[in-house]
Design a protein around this motif. Structure first.
Motif, PDB file in Angstrom:
ATOM      1  N   LYS A 186      52.330 -43.290 -85.937  1.00  0.00           N
ATOM      2  CA  LYS A 186      51.158 -43.520 -85.166  1.00  0.00           C
ATOM      3  C   LYS A 186      49.963 -43.588 -85.965  1.00  0.00           C
ATOM      4  O   LYS A 186      49.871 -43.097 -86.902  1.00  0.00           O
ATOM      5  CB  LYS A 186      51.224 -42.703 -84.210  1.00  0.00           C
ATOM      6  N   ARG A 187      49.136 -44.652 -85.738  1.00  0.00           N
ATOM      7  CA  ARG A 187      47.993 -44.792 -86.104  1.00  0.00           C
ATOM      8  C   ARG A 187      46.749 -44.630 -85.368  1.00  0.00           C
ATOM      9  O   ARG A 187      47.030 -44.507 -84.000  1.00  0.00           O
ATOM     10  CB  ARG A 187      47.577 -46.244 -86.625  1.00  0.00           C
ATOM     11  N   VAL A 188      45.707 -43.838 -85.699  1.00  0.00           N
ATOM     12  CA  VAL A 188      44.580 -43.570 -84.908  1.00  0.00           C
ATOM     13  C   VAL A 188      43.680 -44.961 -84.548  1.00  0.00           C
ATOM     14  O   VAL A 188      43.135 -45.372 -85.560  1.00  0.00           O
ATOM     15  CB  VAL A 188      43.431 -42.406 -85.388  1.00  0.00           C
ATOM     16  N   LEU A 189      43.734 -45.532 -83.361  1.00  0.00           N
ATOM     17  CA  LEU A 189      43.140 -46.891 -83.148  1.00  0.00           C
ATOM     18  C   LEU A 189      41.780 -46.623 -82.482  1.00  0.00           C
ATOM     19  O   LEU A 189      41.837 -45.936 -81.268  1.00  0.00           O
ATOM     20  CB  LEU A 189      44.244 -47.879 -82.245  1.00  0.00           C
ATOM     21  N   PRO A 190      41.048 -47.426 -82.952  1.00  0.00           N
ATOM     22  CA  PRO A 190      39.575 -47.672 -81.999  1.00  0.00           C
ATOM     23  C   PRO A 190      39.731 -47.920 -80.519  1.00  0.00           C
ATOM     24  O   PRO A 190      40.712 -48.723 -80.323  1.00  0.00           O
ATOM     25  CB  PRO A 190      38.819 -48.341 -82.859  1.00  0.00           C
ATOM     26  N   GLU A 191      38.958 -47.680 -79.690  1.00  0.00           N
ATOM     27  CA  GLU A 191      38.947 -48.263 -78.376  1.00  0.00           C
ATOM     28  C   GLU A 191      38.229 -49.547 -78.274  1.00  0.00           C
ATOM     29  O   GLU A 191      37.487 -49.826 -79.154  1.00  0.00           O
ATOM     30  CB  GLU A 191      38.189 -47.188 -77.417  1.00  0.00           C
ATOM     31  N   LYS A 192      38.632 -50.178 -77.564  1.00  0.00           N
ATOM     32  CA  LYS A 192      38.262 -51.676 -77.602  1.00  0.00           C
ATOM     33  C   LYS A 192      37.025 -51.851 -76.470  1.00  0.00           C
ATOM     34  O   LYS A 192      37.049 -52.507 -75.591  1.00  0.00           O
ATOM     35  CB  LYS A 192      39.353 -52.773 -77.281  1.00  0.00           C
ATOM     36  N   THR A 193      36.104 -51.174 -77.134  1.00  0.00           N
ATOM     37  CA  THR A 193      34.821 -51.205 -76.190  1.00  0.00           C
ATOM     38  C   THR A 193      34.173 -52.524 -76.216  1.00  0.00           C
ATOM     39  O   THR A 193      33.385 -52.771 -75.486  1.00  0.00           O
ATOM     40  CB  THR A 193      33.764 -50.151 -76.776  1.00  0.00           C
ATOM     41  N   TRP A 194      34.697 -53.381 -77.207  1.00  0.00           N
ATOM     42  CA  TRP A 194      33.824 -54.698 -77.269  1.00  0.00           C
ATOM     43  C   TRP A 194      34.436 -55.814 -76.411  1.00  0.00           C
ATOM     44  O   TRP A 194      34.022 -56.851 -76.235  1.00  0.00           O
ATOM     45  CB  TRP A 194      33.882 -55.345 -78.727  1.00  0.00           C
ATOM     46  N   ALA A 195      35.680 -55.612 -75.771  1.00  0.00           N
ATOM     47  CA  ALA A 195      36.437 -56.360 -75.107  1.00  0.00           C
ATOM     48  C   ALA A 195      35.945 -56.881 -73.792  1.00  0.00           C
ATOM     49  O   ALA A 195      35.040 -56.031 -73.196  1.00  0.00           O
ATOM     50  CB  ALA A 195      37.964 -55.778 -74.684  1.00  0.00           C
ATOM     51  N   THR A 196      36.046 -58.024 -73.428  1.00  0.00           N
ATOM     52  CA  THR A 196      35.460 -58.691 -72.076  1.00  0.00           C
ATOM     53  C   THR A 196      36.541 -57.972 -70.923  1.00  0.00           C
ATOM     54  O   THR A 196      37.525 -58.731 -70.775  1.00  0.00           O
ATOM     55  CB  THR A 196      35.314 -60.062 -72.065  1.00  0.00           C
ATOM     56  N   THR A 197      35.844 -57.221 -70.306  1.00  0.00           N
ATOM     57  CA  THR A 197      36.758 -56.773 -69.074  1.00  0.00           C
ATOM     58  C   THR A 197      36.136 -56.974 -67.757  1.00  0.00           C
ATOM     59  O   THR A 197      36.308 -56.305 -66.750  1.00  0.00           O
ATOM     60  CB  THR A 197      37.077 -55.276 -69.271  1.00  0.00           C
ATOM     61  N   GLY A 198      34.770 -57.535 -67.749  1.00  0.00           N
ATOM     62  CA  GLY A 198      33.848 -57.411 -66.860  1.00  0.00           C
ATOM     63  C   GLY A 198      32.955 -56.456 -66.918  1.00  0.00           C
ATOM     64  O   GLY A 198      33.283 -55.075 -67.049  1.00  0.00           O
ATOM     65  N   THR A 199      31.596 -56.233 -66.840  1.00  0.00           N
ATOM     66  CA  THR A 199      30.778 -55.109 -67.175  1.00  0.00           C
ATOM     67  C   THR A 199      30.934 -53.944 -66.123  1.00  0.00           C
ATOM     68  O   THR A 199      30.510 -52.904 -66.489  1.00  0.00           O
ATOM     69  CB  THR A 199      29.379 -55.521 -67.335  1.00  0.00           C
ATOM     70  N   GLY A 200      31.420 -54.244 -64.794  1.00  0.00           N
ATOM     71  CA  GLY A 200      31.455 -53.425 -63.914  1.00  0.00           C
ATOM     72  C   GLY A 200      30.155 -52.875 -63.527  1.00  0.00           C
ATOM     73  O   GLY A 200      30.048 -51.727 -62.761  1.00  0.00           O
ATOM     74  N   GLY A 201      28.970 -53.285 -64.067  1.00  0.00           N
ATOM     75  CA  GLY A 201      27.699 -52.717 -63.760  1.00  0.00           C
ATOM     76  C   GLY A 201      27.462 -51.549 -64.649  1.00  0.00           C
ATOM     77  O   GLY A 201      26.334 -50.852 -64.190  1.00  0.00           O
ATOM     78  N   LYS A 202      28.205 -51.332 -65.599  1.00  0.00           N
ATOM     79  CA  LYS A 202      28.279 -49.939 -66.072  1.00  0.00           C
ATOM     80  C   LYS A 202      27.687 -50.094 -67.723  1.00  0.00           C
ATOM     81  O   LYS A 202      27.591 -49.244 -68.524  1.00  0.00           O
ATOM     82  CB  LYS A 202      29.545 -49.305 -66.178  1.00  0.00           C
TER      83      LYS A 202
END
Lengths: 355, 248
Positions: A186-202
């Protein structure tokens, strides 16, 4: 899990699914067709999507869209198809998207042939597409290694936000070998905060992009990429040293060719000739330090690079040997496979002082 | 003080880079207003082209991808397959969509990809400086057709909407114009219908918008609007070519 007999291409596909790959975009080309065929059946069973694109060009751009949307995505092809994907690979590298690209290499140039080859080394490691970019290029030499490294490739891609290429050849793709599917470390992987998922207004909008119209910004982006490439070189270079200790002649070979060279080394040993091999597992980053160390080793008289090409990796071997020891070449290409006997004969010639 | 007019939340505050008189700005606003009115801004993922609208990823106030030239429909296919519940759209010009990206748009329509394409047709390559496009009219001058497009040499302009309307899964196809207020309002209705079609999961939707390029047409903005009506509309007739209702 007990070992099972798997065909290389299908094993790579299953390994990808086990690594969490749920999206595959591809286009038919020999000798890799078992990968999309397998994915078309298996991915829907796992809640994923297989899509046959209208071309390799479209397939790699679907990968761009899927990877930019945060998913684990793969495509596969063979040499002429990888040429078509080169544009998209450059964009994916520029936009720093993680994905896995499989190249089951066949003979070239042009339409070439459909038999195993290693003549895409330059394309994989020196560019292929435009601009200063790198891919992590992994060259398995057995089906088991292909399975292990395919799973790890997805983690590497996510960790560094970089496309990873699994560079097999027709032999690795088409042959069957016993395989055990084991979980990878297992590797420690960064969260994909850059991905396009729709902003959800957040949050503010995320943009997946490789355009930097201001030249200073574009240079800064390149410098940033190369800092990452330095980190990858330091952390991810993989190599197998086989009998290098005390060797008179050191072969450098990867993938299918490395297996044949091992055979030749054992034959040479029976004749009292000490031969070893440096087997790059990552073609990029290239295991420069291993070649440097061998070049500094007193017992080593020469290097002999063996490839299924007219000589491409030899450039990196020469750079690493840096003139300290001569670097020779033996290769077959166009789908022809070197025999152990021919490699033994060539090694003897080298040690006999032939140029 | 009462607010009587407000800029749509579908656009960012970044000033447009478009030339004076170019209708990209109007079309951007229509798309953004529709996204806002359908409450889709926070749900949307757009794909920008290569061409004049390349920077639209800075203007639409939603997640965006910048695609390679012509590849926006393939990128959008990848996005939508990963996020089937999101609103996905491409915004493409005529060089991007009808020339280098012809295969991608046709096959996305063939597969019935559930995204919406806004196709801006101004009959010229704008960003690169006025070269001939697949939609350049016969006789129309371009920097690579200095004597005007010769149909015997360069063929006839491609009617994209008519072509796509032959594809069963292209369920909403309409050509509109933005040369006056009446047509702008009609264009907005079509764009809204296209996005609704997408969100109802019915198939591929596209709105072709006839647009002007005063800079490369060598005309004033007002002359350009007139030229569009007199020259583009006869060859590229406005109207709806496909609606989901036809399928029933």
């Amino acid at each position: 899990m007990a070992k099972e007999l798997w065909k290389g291409n299908e094993a790579i596909a299953e390994a990808a699914i086990k690594a969490g790959c749920r999206y595959f975009f591809g286009y038919p080309i020999t000798p890799q067709n078992e990968i999309p065929e397998y994915m078309s059946l298996r991915l829907p069973q796992e809640g994923g999507v297989f899509l046959q694109a209208e071309s390799e060009v479209a397939a790699i751009n679907m990968v761009y869209g899927g990877a930019g949307s945060g998913a684990r995505v793969m495509t596969s092809s063979s040499s002429p198809g990888i040429s078509l994907k080169a544009e998209g690979i450059s964009y994916i590298a520029g936009a720093e998207l993680p994905c896995v690209i499989v190249n089951i290499v066949r003979g070239g140039p042009g339409l070439g042939g459909i038999q195993p080859a290693q003549s895409d080394y330059y394309q994989a490691t020196k560019g292929g597409g435009h601009g200063d970019y790198r891919l992590i290029v992994i060259a398995p030499s057995s089906v088991q290694e292909a399975v292990d490294l395919t799973q790890e490739a997805f983690d590497m891609a996510d960790q560094y936000r970089i496309p990873v290429m699994i560079m097999g050849d027709g032999m690795i793709g088409q042959m069957m070998e016993p395989v055990e599917f084991k979980p990878v470390a297992k590797r420690v992987l960064p969260e994909k905060t850059w991905a396009t998922t729709g902003t959800g207004g957040k949050r503010k909008p995320n943009v997946i992009n490789s355009l930097f119209i201001d030249p200073q910004e574009c240079e800064n982006h390149n410098i940033k990429l190369f800092k990452k490439y330095d980190e990858i070189t330091a952390n991810e270079t993989r190599v197998e040293n086989y009998n290098v200790e005390g060797a008179e002649i050191v072969f450098v070979a990867y993938g299918t060719t490395a297996r044949i060279v091992k055979n030749a080394i054992n034959t040479l040993a029976k004749e009292g000739i000490k031969a070893g091999m440096i087997r790059p597992i990552t073609l990029w980053p290239f295991p420069t330090a291993a070649v440097e160390a061998a070049a500094d080793q007193a017992s080593v008289k020469a290097f002999l690079t063996v490839e299924m090409s007219m000589g491409q990796m030899i450039d990196d071997v020469k750079i690493a040997a840096n003139g300290k020891k001569p670097v020779h070449f033996y290769g077959r290409t166009g789908g022809m496979i070197p025999t152990p006997a021919a490699i033994v004969e060539h090694a003897k010639k080298v040690l006999g002082g032939a140029k | 003080m009462a607010v009587v007019f407000d800029k749509t939340k579908g656009l960012t505050d970044k000033p447009f880079h478009y030339c004076p008189g170019c209708t990209h700005g109007i079309i951007h606003r229509l798309v953004a207003e529709v996204l806002e009115e359908l409450d889709l801004v926070d749900n949307a993922i757009g794909v920008a082209p290569v061409g004049c609208a390349v920077f639209c990823y800075d203007y639409f106030n939603c997640d965006m991808h910048e695609a390679a030239h012509g590849r926006a429909p393939a990128v959008a296919s990848g996005v939508k397959r990963v996020h089937p519940d999101k609103t996905v759209f491409t915004y493409q010009g005529d060089g991007d969509l009808a020339s280098i990206g012809a295969a991608e748009i046709i096959h996305s329509a063939m597969r019935g990809e559930k995204f919406t394409t806004i196709f801006v047709n101004n009959a010229i390559y704008g960003m690169t400086g006025g070269q001939m496009a697949p939609t350049t009219l016969v006789g129309q001058k371009a920097t690579t057709a200095p004597l005007g497009r010769d149909e015997n040499h360069a063929g006839m302009p491609l009617r994209v909407s008519e072509m796509l309307a032959t594809i069963p899964k292209a369920v909403f196809v309409e050509r509109v114009s933005v040369h006056d207020v009446k047509h702008i309002n009609q264009a907005k209705k079509a764009i809204k219908k296209a996005f609704q079609t997408q969100m109802e999961g019915k198939g591929f939707s596209i709105v072709e918008v006839l647009s002007t390029c005063p800079t490369n047409w060598g005309k004033t903005p007002v002359e350009s609007l007139k030229w569009l009506q007199e020259n583009m509309m006869p060859y590229f007739p406005l109207g709806n070519f496909r609606t989901p209702e036809e399928e029933k």
